[in-house]
Design a protein around this motif. Structure first.
Motif, PDB file in Angstrom:
ATOM      1  N   TRP A  59     -16.152  30.016  20.658  1.00  0.00           N
ATOM      2  CA  TRP A  59     -16.859  28.739  20.734  1.00  0.00           C
ATOM      3  C   TRP A  59     -16.720  28.112  22.124  1.00  0.00           C
ATOM      4  O   TRP A  59     -15.801  28.423  22.886  1.00  0.00           O
ATOM      5  N   VAL A  60     -17.657  27.215  22.426  1.00  0.00           N
ATOM      6  CA  VAL A  60     -17.637  26.440  23.675  1.00  0.00           C
ATOM      7  C   VAL A  60     -17.902  24.985  23.316  1.00  0.00           C
ATOM      8  O   VAL A  60     -18.847  24.688  22.572  1.00  0.00           O
ATOM      9  N   ARG A  61     -17.047  24.083  23.822  1.00  0.00           N
ATOM     10  CA  ARG A  61     -17.220  22.656  23.529  1.00  0.00           C
ATOM     11  C   ARG A  61     -17.812  21.939  24.746  1.00  0.00           C
ATOM     12  O   ARG A  61     -17.348  22.133  25.878  1.00  0.00           O
ATOM     13  N   PHE A  62     -18.820  21.106  24.501  1.00  0.00           N
ATOM     14  CA  PHE A  62     -19.514  20.366  25.553  1.00  0.00           C
ATOM     15  C   PHE A  62     -19.247  18.865  25.392  1.00  0.00           C
ATOM     16  O   PHE A  62     -19.084  18.375  24.264  1.00  0.00           O
ATOM     17  N   VAL A  63     -19.202  18.144  26.500  1.00  0.00           N
ATOM     18  CA  VAL A  63     -19.107  16.680  26.459  1.00  0.00           C
ATOM     19  C   VAL A  63     -20.156  16.120  27.413  1.00  0.00           C
ATOM     20  O   VAL A  63     -20.548  16.783  28.382  1.00  0.00           O
ATOM     21  N   PRO A  64     -20.626  14.892  27.171  1.00  0.00           N
ATOM     22  CA  PRO A  64     -21.613  14.290  28.080  1.00  0.00           C
ATOM     23  C   PRO A  64     -21.045  14.194  29.487  1.00  0.00           C
ATOM     24  O   PRO A  64     -19.874  13.865  29.684  1.00  0.00           O
ATOM     25  N   SER A  65     -21.869  14.477  30.495  1.00  0.00           N
ATOM     26  CA  SER A  65     -21.405  14.472  31.886  1.00  0.00           C
ATOM     27  C   SER A  65     -21.358  13.084  32.479  1.00  0.00           C
ATOM     28  O   SER A  65     -20.820  12.872  33.553  1.00  0.00           O
ATOM     29  N   GLY A 120     -23.955  18.241  26.628  1.00  0.00           N
ATOM     30  CA  GLY A 120     -23.579  17.872  27.993  1.00  0.00           C
ATOM     31  C   GLY A 120     -23.153  19.090  28.787  1.00  0.00           C
ATOM     32  O   GLY A 120     -23.918  20.049  28.902  1.00  0.00           O
ATOM     33  N   ARG A 121     -21.919  19.085  29.305  1.00  0.00           N
ATOM     34  CA  ARG A 121     -21.388  20.214  30.060  1.00  0.00           C
ATOM     35  C   ARG A 121     -20.150  20.774  29.382  1.00  0.00           C
ATOM     36  O   ARG A 121     -19.381  20.048  28.759  1.00  0.00           O
ATOM     37  N   ALA A 122     -19.949  22.078  29.540  1.00  0.00           N
ATOM     38  CA  ALA A 122     -18.836  22.756  28.881  1.00  0.00           C
ATOM     39  C   ALA A 122     -17.511  22.374  29.529  1.00  0.00           C
ATOM     40  O   ALA A 122     -17.373  22.416  30.744  1.00  0.00           O
ATOM     41  N   VAL A 123     -16.537  21.970  28.692  1.00  0.00           N
ATOM     42  CA  VAL A 123     -15.221  21.597  29.196  1.00  0.00           C
ATOM     43  C   VAL A 123     -14.103  22.444  28.584  1.00  0.00           C
ATOM     44  O   VAL A 123     -12.989  22.463  29.096  1.00  0.00           O
ATOM     45  N   GLU A 124     -14.407  23.141  27.478  1.00  0.00           N
ATOM     46  CA  GLU A 124     -13.360  23.906  26.799  1.00  0.00           C
ATOM     47  C   GLU A 124     -13.999  25.104  26.109  1.00  0.00           C
ATOM     48  O   GLU A 124     -15.143  25.028  25.650  1.00  0.00           O
ATOM     49  N   GLN A 125     -13.268  26.211  26.038  1.00  0.00           N
ATOM     50  CA  GLN A 125     -13.812  27.394  25.388  1.00  0.00           C
ATOM     51  C   GLN A 125     -12.697  28.232  24.765  1.00  0.00           C
ATOM     52  O   GLN A 125     -11.532  28.123  25.164  1.00  0.00           O
ATOM     53  N   ASN A 126     -13.094  29.045  23.800  1.00  0.00           N
ATOM     54  CA  ASN A 126     -12.171  29.967  23.154  1.00  0.00           C
ATOM     55  C   ASN A 126     -12.904  31.273  22.857  1.00  0.00           C
ATOM     56  O   ASN A 126     -13.991  31.253  22.281  1.00  0.00           O
ATOM     57  N   PRO A 127     -12.362  32.439  23.322  1.00  0.00           N
ATOM     58  CA  PRO A 127     -11.113  32.604  24.079  1.00  0.00           C
ATOM     59  C   PRO A 127     -11.290  32.267  25.551  1.00  0.00           C
ATOM     60  O   PRO A 127     -12.375  31.894  25.988  1.00  0.00           O
ATOM     61  N   SER A 153     -13.508  14.325  33.861  1.00  0.00           N
ATOM     62  CA  SER A 153     -12.796  15.555  34.208  1.00  0.00           C
ATOM     63  C   SER A 153     -11.690  15.193  35.172  1.00  0.00           C
ATOM     64  O   SER A 153     -11.801  14.222  35.928  1.00  0.00           O
ATOM     65  N   SER A 154     -10.612  15.956  35.161  1.00  0.00           N
ATOM     66  CA  SER A 154      -9.503  15.681  36.073  1.00  0.00           C
ATOM     67  C   SER A 154      -9.550  16.561  37.315  1.00  0.00           C
ATOM     68  O   SER A 154      -8.708  16.429  38.191  1.00  0.00           O
ATOM     69  N   TYR A 155     -10.526  17.458  37.389  1.00  0.00           N
ATOM     70  CA  TYR A 155     -10.578  18.423  38.485  1.00  0.00           C
ATOM     71  C   TYR A 155     -11.294  17.862  39.709  1.00  0.00           C
ATOM     72  O   TYR A 155     -12.407  17.337  39.618  1.00  0.00           O
ATOM     73  N   GLY A 156     -10.647  18.003  40.876  1.00  0.00           N
ATOM     74  CA  GLY A 156     -11.271  17.550  42.114  1.00  0.00           C
ATOM     75  C   GLY A 156     -12.570  18.268  42.406  1.00  0.00           C
ATOM     76  O   GLY A 156     -13.490  17.695  43.000  1.00  0.00           O
ATOM     77  N   GLY A 157     -12.676  19.544  41.985  1.00  0.00           N
ATOM     78  CA  GLY A 157     -13.894  20.309  42.219  1.00  0.00           C
ATOM     79  C   GLY A 157     -15.082  19.791  41.443  1.00  0.00           C
ATOM     80  O   GLY A 157     -16.234  20.011  41.827  1.00  0.00           O
ATOM     81  N   ILE A 158     -14.836  19.099  40.349  1.00  0.00           N
ATOM     82  CA  ILE A 158     -15.918  18.531  39.528  1.00  0.00           C
ATOM     83  C   ILE A 158     -16.200  17.089  39.926  1.00  0.00           C
ATOM     84  O   ILE A 158     -17.347  16.664  40.048  1.00  0.00           O
ATOM     85  N   VAL A 159     -15.145  16.305  40.162  1.00  0.00           N
ATOM     86  CA  VAL A 159     -15.274  14.857  40.341  1.00  0.00           C
ATOM     87  C   VAL A 159     -15.501  14.461  41.801  1.00  0.00           C
ATOM     88  O   VAL A 159     -16.379  13.650  42.104  1.00  0.00           O
TER      89      VAL A 159
END
Length: 657
Positions: A650-656, A630-637, A537-543
């Protein structure tokens, strides 16, 4: 006639006598000059002619942490030398010495047959190796004590302490900065020579012992340093990042308690590492700080009365054109207060605050916080970062600098600036050396906290601190930085990295950071965590925020700082990157979905595990297609959107990890 001859004879006798007297006077004067006036210098010259002096390694003073735990020591070891003229059977001696020196016999023999009358066989040997050679009792082989630099904690604080060469002169870190203080005077091994200049072997070889240098005590706390390094390694490796930095400071004094860098190195074997690993990124690297810069923007604007705490700005539903360019927010926001602009990290809101402030006042505020100049920390290799003069700001520069782009800063500059907010508005000079003492423990020099200047008032500092507390609260971008049992304040940062090939911003390389202080009311620690090029993830709040929380919690426990509210069981860390848009604020509660006039409202799934997402779906009766694991990184809408029956949800998950 006879009288003339007799007179001339007397004259000649007197002349000859005068000449002899003159010669005697000259000889006596010269003897006095040589024996009395020039005695000392001639004695030294004579000694040089019949002595050979071999310099020995100076003994360096020790380096300690703030609790007197040793970080660098000098230990005595045997150095082995040979006087070839006194070695009776060179081939036999070489054969016996070779396996103990881990050298080919031919190489040892070559040394012993050289033209030099004194040669080092090996310096600073292991004790068992020296004992084995001594047991051979070879004529012409001798030993002398020399010191070797040793770092008992291996990698811990390696970038701060630095390392030395064989001389041993300091090459990096404190070892280099305080080299003249730590380095003792050189000792000498003295061997006698005969009238022809040949060395005479003597069992009573004179050694002038080297004098030990002074000791340096640092502000670092080895235990907090260990905590910072441990959590930084975890953050970098968990997120597949390239590098990382963690800093811990006392905001009230400027004392640096920990300075961690990844990748790390072992100073005992520094030559095995790439040059990149040896660089102290905390002071040598500068990067675009991104949204952490909004702290200094808000503080300057409040101090200059350009804004009031209760003011708000229209964040243009996520898109705002200025100076021929369009600024975007990660999510669509309507009207946000100053505190909400910080909480949700709105770039558009920051740009509008910057416009209200103006070039002159923003530049003055940023330079006041120390950007664009070195902090003056007592380490070599510090960078000043880049802050262009306000006369060189054009077009959209005021807006982008307001949210941390188009300007670079070192991690230490950012931590020092945030410490000024934490301590009530005073910019402190960061420092690492507490005191210098001699070998008997007598303090030769001590260092005290130094105030560089006041940058904001106490009232402004408290106002900004309360606003930054919202960043850590539910719904803020820094919720994962919360420290159980303590109120804290901070700010997340995400910045694109510059691609040096294209001279533009990289499409996929980011720097994620989090900086804050804790406890809120009487801050003991300012902590900065920077993760370079994370892949998850590129977010400081996550990383970076989780590492801040872990470092803060363990350090406060170690320092026995009382909690300011009841401890609670920590929930799973989640990312809350957005505030609902202004039209749907009342419709979204606790991340769930409630029915609206036109259907259900899409919650923010980002950062949730699949289990958490399923629970929300079940509670709210929402049918969502889940992709991956894993954890959700993208969603629509997008969160807050109205969902109709025909929408693809939909919601897309990737391994954390």
């Amino acid at each position: 006639m006879n009288d003339k001859k007799e007179r001339w004879t007397r004259i000649r006798i007197r002349i000859i006598g005068a000449v002899f007297v003159s010669i005697f006077v000259l000889i006596a004067a010269r003897a006095f000059y040589l024996q009395v006036v020039k005695k000392e210098s001639l004695v030294k010259l004579a000694e040089k002619q019949h002595q050979r002096i071999v310099p020995l390694t100076p003994v360096r003073g020790a380096i300690f942490d703030s609790n007197n735990a040793p970080l660098a020591l000098s230990i005595e070891m045997d150095s082995c030398f040979a006087e070839p003229r006194n070695v009776e059977n060179i081939p036999d001696a070489a054969a016996k010495l070779a396996p103990l020196l881990s050298m080919p016999a031919e190489q040892v023999e070559k040394k012993l047959k050289g033209s030099r009358n004194f040669v080092w066989l090996q310096r600073r040997m292991a004790p068992d190796q020296a004992a084995a050679i001594k047991a051979l009792a070879l004529e012409g082989i001798g030993f002398v004590k020399e010191s070797k630099r040793f770092y008992p904690n291996s990698e811990i604080a390696a970038h701060v302490v630095g390392f030395t060469g064989m001389d041993p002169e300091g090459l990096e870190g404190i070892e280099l900065k305080y080299d003249s203080t730590i380095l003792g005077s050189t000792g000498y091994l003295v061997t006698e020579r005969d009238a022809l200049g040949r060395e005479v072997y003597s069992k009573g070889t004179v050694v002038k012992n080297p004098a030990k240098g002074q000791n340096v005590t640092l502000t670092l706390d080895k235990n907090i340093q260990y905590i910072a390094e441990k959590e930084l390694i975890k953050a970098v490796e968990t997120n597949g990042a390239k590098a990382g930095i963690a800093l811990v400071m006392e905001p009230a004094t400027g004392r640096i308690l920990a300075m961690a860098n990844y990748p790390n190195f072992n100073p005992n074997t520094f030559s095995k590492y790439a040059q990149q690993a040896l660089r102290n990124r905390s002071i040598a690297d500068s990067f675009e700080p991104g949204s952490t810069f909004k702290i200094f923007l808000a503080a300057t604007a409040l101090e200059q009365k350009a804004i009031r705490p209760g003011d708000g700005f229209n964040c243009e539903n996520g898109s705002y054109s200025i100076g021929g360019r369009t600024i975007h927010d990660t999510h669509k926001y309507g009207y946000l207060s100053i505190a909400q602009i910080l909480k949700y990290s709105s770039n558009i809101g920051a740009a509008k605050i910057g416009a209200r402030l103006g070039n002159d006042k923003l530049y003055a505020g940023l330079t006041g916080f120390g950007f664009g100049e070195k902090t003056g920390v007592d380490l070599p290799g510090e960078s000043s970062g880049t802050l262009r003069n306000k006369s060189q700001w054009f077009g959209v520069d005021l807006a982008t600098i307001s949210f941390g782009q188009g300007v670079t800063a070192t991690p230490l500059q950012i931590a020092t600036g945030v410490s000024a907010v934490a301590n009530g508005g005073l910019l402190m000079k960061p420092y690492l050396v507490e005191k210098i003492s001699d070998d008997n423990g007598n303090v030769v020099r001590s260092f005290a906290p130094e105030v560089k200047r006041r940058v904001i008032s106490e009232e402004t500092a408290k106002t900004v601190a309360r606003m930054l507390e919202g960043v850590v609260a539910e719904g803020g971008t820094g919720v994962n930085a919360a420290v159980d049992g303590y109120r804290s304040a901070g700010k997340t940062g995400t910045a694109q990295k510059v691609d040096h090939l294209t001279r533009g911003y990289s499409a996929d390389k980011r720097t994620a950071s989090y900086v804050g202080f804790v406890p809120l009311e009487k801050p003991r620690l300012t902590i900065l965590v920077v993760v370079d090029e994370p892949k998850t993830s590129s977010y400081g709040g996550i990383v970076a925020a989780p590492a801040f929380s872990a470092i803060a919690e363990q350090s406060l426990c170690y320092l026995k700082v009382p909690t300011d509210h009841a401890l609670k069981k920590k929930a799973e860390q989640v990312e809350v990157k957005s505030a609902p848009s202004v039209e749907t604020v009342d419709a979204v509660v606790d991340g769930g979905v409630v029915a609206g006039a036109a259907g259900a409202i899409m919650p923010n799934f980002r950062g949730l595990s699949m289990r958490q997402a399923l629970k929300v779906m079940q509670q709210r009766g929402l049918n969502v297609t889940l992709k991956g694991s894993g954890r959700a990184v993208e969603q629509n809408p997008m969160p807050g959107s109205i969902i109709s029956g025909n929408d693809r949800v939909w919601v897309r998950f990737v391994p954390s990890a």
